[in-house]
Design a protein around this motif. Structure first.
Motif, short mmCIF file in Angstrom:
data_model
loop_
_atom_site.label_atom_id
_atom_site.label_comp_id
_atom_site.label_asym_id
_atom_site.label_seq_id
_atom_site.Cartn_x
_atom_site.Cartn_y
_atom_site.Cartn_z
N LEU A 281 -6.63 1.77 3.38
CA LEU A 281 -8.00 1.27 3.26
C LEU A 281 -8.08 -0.12 3.88
O LEU A 281 -7.20 -0.97 3.63
CB LEU A 281 -8.43 1.19 1.79
CG LEU A 281 -9.17 2.41 1.21
CD1 LEU A 281 -8.33 3.66 1.35
CD2 LEU A 281 -9.57 2.17 -0.24
N CYS A 282 -9.11 -0.37 4.67
CA CYS A 282 -9.30 -1.67 5.33
C CYS A 282 -10.67 -2.21 4.98
O CYS A 282 -11.67 -1.48 5.07
CB CYS A 282 -9.16 -1.50 6.84
SG CYS A 282 -9.42 -3.01 7.79
N ASP A 361 -1.91 11.67 0.93
CA ASP A 361 -0.73 11.42 0.10
C ASP A 361 -1.02 10.19 -0.76
O ASP A 361 -0.92 9.05 -0.29
CB ASP A 361 0.49 11.19 1.00
CG ASP A 361 1.77 11.03 0.21
OD1 ASP A 361 1.71 10.95 -1.03
OD2 ASP A 361 2.86 10.98 0.84
N MET A 362 -1.36 10.40 -2.01
CA MET A 362 -1.72 9.30 -2.90
C MET A 362 -0.50 8.54 -3.42
O MET A 362 -0.66 7.57 -4.16
CB MET A 362 -2.55 9.82 -4.07
CG MET A 362 -3.92 10.36 -3.67
SD MET A 362 -4.95 9.13 -2.82
CE MET A 362 -5.29 7.96 -4.13
N ASP A 363 0.70 8.99 -3.05
CA ASP A 363 1.90 8.24 -3.41
C ASP A 363 2.25 7.17 -2.38
O ASP A 363 3.18 6.39 -2.58
CB ASP A 363 3.09 9.19 -3.55
CG ASP A 363 3.00 10.03 -4.82
OD1 ASP A 363 2.43 9.54 -5.80
OD2 ASP A 363 3.48 11.18 -4.80
N ARG A 364 1.50 7.14 -1.28
CA ARG A 364 1.79 6.18 -0.21
C ARG A 364 0.46 5.55 0.24
O ARG A 364 -0.26 6.12 1.05
CB ARG A 364 2.49 6.87 0.96
CG ARG A 364 3.87 7.39 0.60
CD ARG A 364 4.48 8.24 1.70
NE ARG A 364 5.79 8.74 1.31
CZ ARG A 364 6.94 8.13 1.53
NH1 ARG A 364 6.95 6.97 2.19
NH2 ARG A 364 8.08 8.65 1.14
N ILE A 365 0.16 4.40 -0.33
CA ILE A 365 -1.14 3.75 -0.10
C ILE A 365 -0.91 2.34 0.44
O ILE A 365 -0.05 1.60 -0.04
CB ILE A 365 -1.96 3.66 -1.41
CG1 ILE A 365 -2.27 5.08 -1.92
CG2 ILE A 365 -3.26 2.89 -1.21
CD1 ILE A 365 -2.91 5.10 -3.30
N GLY A 366 -1.72 1.98 1.43
CA GLY A 366 -1.71 0.62 1.98
C GLY A 366 -3.11 0.05 1.99
O GLY A 366 -4.10 0.78 2.10
N LEU A 367 -3.22 -1.26 1.83
CA LEU A 367 -4.50 -1.97 1.88
C LEU A 367 -4.45 -3.00 2.98
O LEU A 367 -3.44 -3.70 3.16
CB LEU A 367 -4.80 -2.65 0.54
CG LEU A 367 -4.87 -1.78 -0.72
CD1 LEU A 367 -5.16 -2.66 -1.94
CD2 LEU A 367 -5.91 -0.69 -0.58
N ILE A 368 -5.56 -3.13 3.72
CA ILE A 368 -5.71 -4.17 4.74
C ILE A 368 -7.01 -4.91 4.45
O ILE A 368 -8.04 -4.29 4.14
CB ILE A 368 -5.78 -3.59 6.17
CG1 ILE A 368 -4.54 -2.76 6.49
CG2 ILE A 368 -5.95 -4.70 7.20
CD1 ILE A 368 -4.60 -2.07 7.85
N ARG A 404 1.82 0.45 -1.90
CA ARG A 404 3.12 -0.02 -1.45
C ARG A 404 3.04 -1.17 -0.45
O ARG A 404 4.02 -1.89 -0.26
CB ARG A 404 3.88 1.13 -0.78
CG ARG A 404 4.21 2.30 -1.67
CD ARG A 404 5.12 3.27 -0.95
NE ARG A 404 5.50 4.40 -1.77
CZ ARG A 404 6.47 5.26 -1.45
NH1 ARG A 404 7.14 5.09 -0.32
NH2 ARG A 404 6.76 6.28 -2.23
N ALA A 405 1.90 -1.32 0.21
CA ALA A 405 1.82 -2.30 1.30
C ALA A 405 0.44 -2.95 1.31
O ALA A 405 -0.58 -2.27 1.14
CB ALA A 405 2.08 -1.64 2.64
N ILE A 406 0.41 -4.27 1.50
CA ILE A 406 -0.84 -5.02 1.63
C ILE A 406 -0.74 -5.90 2.87
O ILE A 406 0.24 -6.63 3.05
CB ILE A 406 -1.12 -5.88 0.38
CG1 ILE A 406 -1.38 -4.98 -0.84
CG2 ILE A 406 -2.31 -6.81 0.61
CD1 ILE A 406 -1.57 -5.74 -2.13
N ILE A 407 -1.77 -5.82 3.71
CA ILE A 407 -1.87 -6.66 4.91
C ILE A 407 -3.09 -7.55 4.77
O ILE A 407 -4.20 -7.07 4.51
CB ILE A 407 -1.99 -5.81 6.19
CG1 ILE A 407 -0.76 -4.92 6.37
CG2 ILE A 407 -2.19 -6.70 7.41
CD1 ILE A 407 -0.87 -3.93 7.52
N ALA A 408 -2.90 -8.86 4.92
CA ALA A 408 -4.01 -9.82 4.82
C ALA A 408 -4.17 -10.53 6.16
O ALA A 408 -3.25 -11.22 6.61
CB ALA A 408 -3.75 -10.82 3.71
N ILE A 409 -5.33 -10.36 6.79
CA ILE A 409 -5.61 -10.98 8.09
C ILE A 409 -6.38 -12.28 7.85
O ILE A 409 -7.51 -12.25 7.36
CB ILE A 409 -6.46 -10.05 8.98
CG1 ILE A 409 -5.87 -8.64 9.05
CG2 ILE A 409 -6.61 -10.65 10.37
CD1 ILE A 409 -6.80 -7.62 9.68
#
Length: 789
Positions: A281-282, A361-368, A404-409
């Motif tokens: 999700l971004c 796959d709800m076991d592998r989620i990333g946010l941007i 599992r992962a968060i990206i902050a721009i």
């Protein structure tokens, strides 16, 4: 004598009086000056109205914006004119209307955030008045009958004012300068490229696109009648508290819904394949709410979907500001809204009739997240593990997604503080990216959240950041572009210093893709590029980069946060010593303007003399056992140059060191005499030091730091075309720490008698550069175990 002075003064007064009578403006000239000011404010209203974007269809939007500004200017001018009429004698140079319009224009210019804005407003306003009066005077039938001195005055005034305004137009249309940029000049040492595919290349999947939303959006058909999947709105009123009044009613009218019915709208790019695929999700940040931000990440969506991700660009434009007014509080709401979208996806993954049932796959989620969205992504990561809303515990949370992962721009930080505390973030991998020429979030706020990421479980996690010298804020979003202030104010920005938009987005394609593939697809081969950006240089645009990395295997020896005693390390019993240092202090690392990174560091400086300056860390036997050092361990520390010189030595020391100029690594003495003033950043050799390790048997091993990686230069930014911008942005340089990881095996291979298992001392030896000041942080031992669970 007094009589002569009196007669001279009378002659001067008479000369001034006679010439004023010949040149003073009549009523028609004053009207011309006023008319010119009306034209000026109309031009300003048209420009601002065009970029206001009230959200009406087609040409109605700029027309309505222009009308709004004209009505506002007319209303302000009327009030000012009445005030002048009552309180002052009206100046004879321009009419009452002209005076009122002049004040409105000066007020508008004073809103720009630099010291000279008021003066510029006065000069430009008066120049237009003078130009208008001169034009009326010239085109009058009787102009030829005026005296020579009046003709000269009028023509001169016209030429000067026209020239001034032509200069202003050219200055505003110019993109700026690159003169301040530091040229790499091949100073960046190279490493072997990764034997991995270029993550910026499209993947094997065909890409499909759908939208989901309320189905009732009045302005965007993709979320209205043309939406593919209809969704239920959510009540966000608890997360926008304090936002009341007529302005909020205008916002509700604009959107067609209130706080109780915030829609869950999203643009989805997904692979054409069997799945299941990780979900990313971004979310955008704050921007004009009528200039929709969510389409600006289509380039990421199409790319990531081709490489096996489901990508959603989340619509949160209704949280954004507008001339209708901004929400009083909202960044916690932005993070909460991301989790409401994840709830949708969880429902769909469990519904066999939904098109995404077998795909996501709800076991592998990333946010941007970008800007405030970058902070919102961290807030979502924090809320995800909480049982209750920190600011109102009557509101229960039931999220617990596998993020599992968060990206902050270029994120903000501190717009929201849960229960008044900085946002915590635990047991998630975190990447933040910042541009040194970001004219919006100009300080590296993401570094503060980076420092707060903690790893407390037994899984492998890492956090990392990338600092790009010539990147700005907006070019990571194709809607925002290269103008971080918006128009017309952005004409003042120095946009020539920036990377091209496509090149800046190449950074996102490389780093975001690799990061998500490591964390959500277990492609561990990309991890070295986060430890050292040079591994990715073949994939990145030409620029100067700084990166930092820390994983859950890192064991700190010194982090400078434990106390105010500079001689104690963070491990119990460890000691710090300084020998022959010119600078030694610990302090919080600051932003370029206001605030700090909440990150204590050590400033260490030296001047070469008869005795070599050294900064030492001594370990006990218990420390060695706790650190579990072996030949596969890494010596890890973060370092940046400080933009300062060590203090001058005492006179006696100066005499001793006068002729002790140290040769550089090529045997040449550093020539200070031929250096041009102001060019020191471009001509100085980079700082360099040596690292010496000592074991418990007294065996030592010493290597030069530049054999592994160079210390980054002082990277100064020039955000605007105004040379002195300290009142807007503060310092031109913001220290940004670079990670250094040196295998201990390199020391034992060069000096076989040295045994890293019995490591006792770590010495930073200042024997390579004549003088300098560096910033040190997070000195410790790292591992090379890349087992990701």
């Amino acid at each position: 004598m007094n009589q002569k002075k009196s007669n001279l003064w009378k002659k001067i007064k008479n000369w001034i009086s006679r010439n004023w009578e010949k040149t003073k403006p009549d009523s028609e000239v004053r009207k011309g000056a006023a008319l010119a000011l009306v034209v000026l404010i109309t031009v300003v209203a048209v420009i601002n109205g065009f970029f206001l974007r009230p959200g009406l269809p087609g040409l109605l939007s700029p027309l309505a914006g222009t009308l709004f500004f004209l009505i506002a200017a007319a209303f302000m001018a009327l009030l000012i004119a009445l005030l002048i009429k009552v309180l002052f004698v009206i100046p004879r140079f321009i009419t009452l209307t002209g005076m009122a319009v002049l004040i409105v224009f000066i007020y508008y210019m004073s809103e720009y955030p630099f010291d000279q804005s008021l003066l510029i407003g006065i000069i430009l306003g008066l120049s237009w008045a003078l130009m208008g009066g001169a034009l009326v005077q010239i085109f009058k039938k009787k102009f030829s009958q005026h005296s020579v001195i009046k003709k000269i005055f009028v023509i001169t005034a016209l030429l000067v004012t026209v020239g001034l305004n032509v200069y202003v137009v050219f200055w505003l249309s110019d993109y700026g300068s690159r003169d301040h940029l530091f040229e790499d000049q091949g100073l960046t040492s190279e490493v072997k490229s990764l034997e991995m595919p270029d993550p910026s290349l499209s993947g094997p999947y065909d890409v499909r696109y759908v939208t989901y939303g309320s189905g009732e959006d009045q302005k965007r058909p993709e979320f209205g009648k043309q939406v593919d999947i209809k969704t239920e709105p959510v009540d966000a009123s608890d997360f926008v508290k304090g936002s009341k009044g007529w302005r909020m009613k205008l916002r509700h009218w604009f959107w067609g819904f209130d706080f109780e019915k915030f829609p869950r709208n999203g643009r989805v790019w997904y692979p054409s394949g069997e799945g299941p695929f990780p979900l990313v999700l971004c979310v955008h940040g704050n921007h004009n709410m009528a200039d929709y931000s969510d389409p600006g990440y289509a380039y990421l969506g199409e790319h990531l979907a081709s490489r096996g991700f489901i990508f959603v660009s989340v619509d949160e434009n209704f949280f954004n500001g507008h001339f209708f007014g901004s929400l009083k509080t909202e960044n916690d709401g932005r993070g909460w809204m991301l989790l409401q979208h994840l709830k949708l996806w969880r429902e769909w993954s469990q519904n066999q009739e939904n098109m995404f049932h077998f795909l996501v796959d709800m076991d592998r989620i990333g946010l941007i997240g970008h800007s405030r969205g970058g902070e919102a992504a961290a807030i979502a990561g924090s809320f995800n593990r909480l049982s209750h809303y920190p600011d109102d515990a009557t509101i229960k949370f039931d999220f617990d997604f596998n993020i599992r992962a968060i990206i902050a721009i270029a994120p903000s930080d501190g717009q929201y503080k849960p229960a008044g505390q900085p946002t915590p973030l635990k047991n998630v991998s975190y990447l933040t990216v910042q541009g040194a020429h970001d004219a919006d979030v100009s300080s590296f706020a993401g570094a503060r959240q980076y420092n707060r990421v903690e790893f407390t479980d037994n899984n492998y996690w890492f956090k990392t950041y990338l600092y790009s010298y010539r990147s700005n804020h907006g070019q990571f979003n194709t809607v925002w572009g290269n103008n971080d202030w918006g128009m017309p104010g952005g004409l003042i920005l120095n946009r020539k210093a920036l990377l091209e938009g496509e090149k800046q987005r190449q950074i996102a394609l490389v780093y975001f893709t690799a990061f998500l593939e490591v964390r959500l697809q277990d492609k561990k081969g990309y991890i070295p590029m986060f430890r050292d950006h040079r591994y990715a240089r073949d994939w990145l645009p030409e620029d100067i980069y700084i990166n930092r990395f820390e994983d859950s295997l890192f064991r700190p020896i010194v982090h400078f946060e434990e106390d105010v005693e500079v001689t104690t390390g963070s491990l119990k019993g460890s000691r710090i010593r300084g020998q022959n240092l010119a600078v030694w202090r610990e302090k919080d690392l600051g932003f370029r303007r206001r605030g700090t990174k909440n990150n204590n560091v050590a400033y260490v400086g030296w001047r070469s003399g008869e005795q070599v300056p050294v900064y030492s860390i001594e370990l006990t036997e218990d420390n060695r056992k706790d650190l579990k050092v072996d030949d596969d361990s890494l010596l890890v520390f973060s370092l940046a140059p400080a933009d300062e010189k060590p203090p001058e030595p005492e006179k006696g020391e100066q005499d001793d060191n006068k002729n002790q100029e140290k040769p550089d690594k090529k045997g040449k003495k550093k020539d200070q005499k031929n250096k041009k003033k102001g060019d020191q950043d471009q001509t100085e050799e980079p700082l360099d030091i040596s690292i010496e390790l000592i074991d418990s048997q007294g065996h030592s091993a010493q290597l030069v730091l530049s054999e592994f990686q160079n210390i980054p230069p002082v990277l100064k930014s020039q955000f605007t075309k105004i040379k002195d911008e300290s009142d807007i942005y503060g310092k031109a340089y913001e220290p940004t720490l670079q990670i250094f990881e040196i295998p201990l095996s390199q020391f034992s291979e060069a000096f076989p008698e040295f045994d890293p298992v019995f490591l006792k001392g770590i010495h930073f030896v200042f024997d390579q550069s004549q003088e300098g000041v560096i910033i040190l942080d997070r000195i410790g031992i790292g591992g090379r175990n890349l087992d990701i669970r």
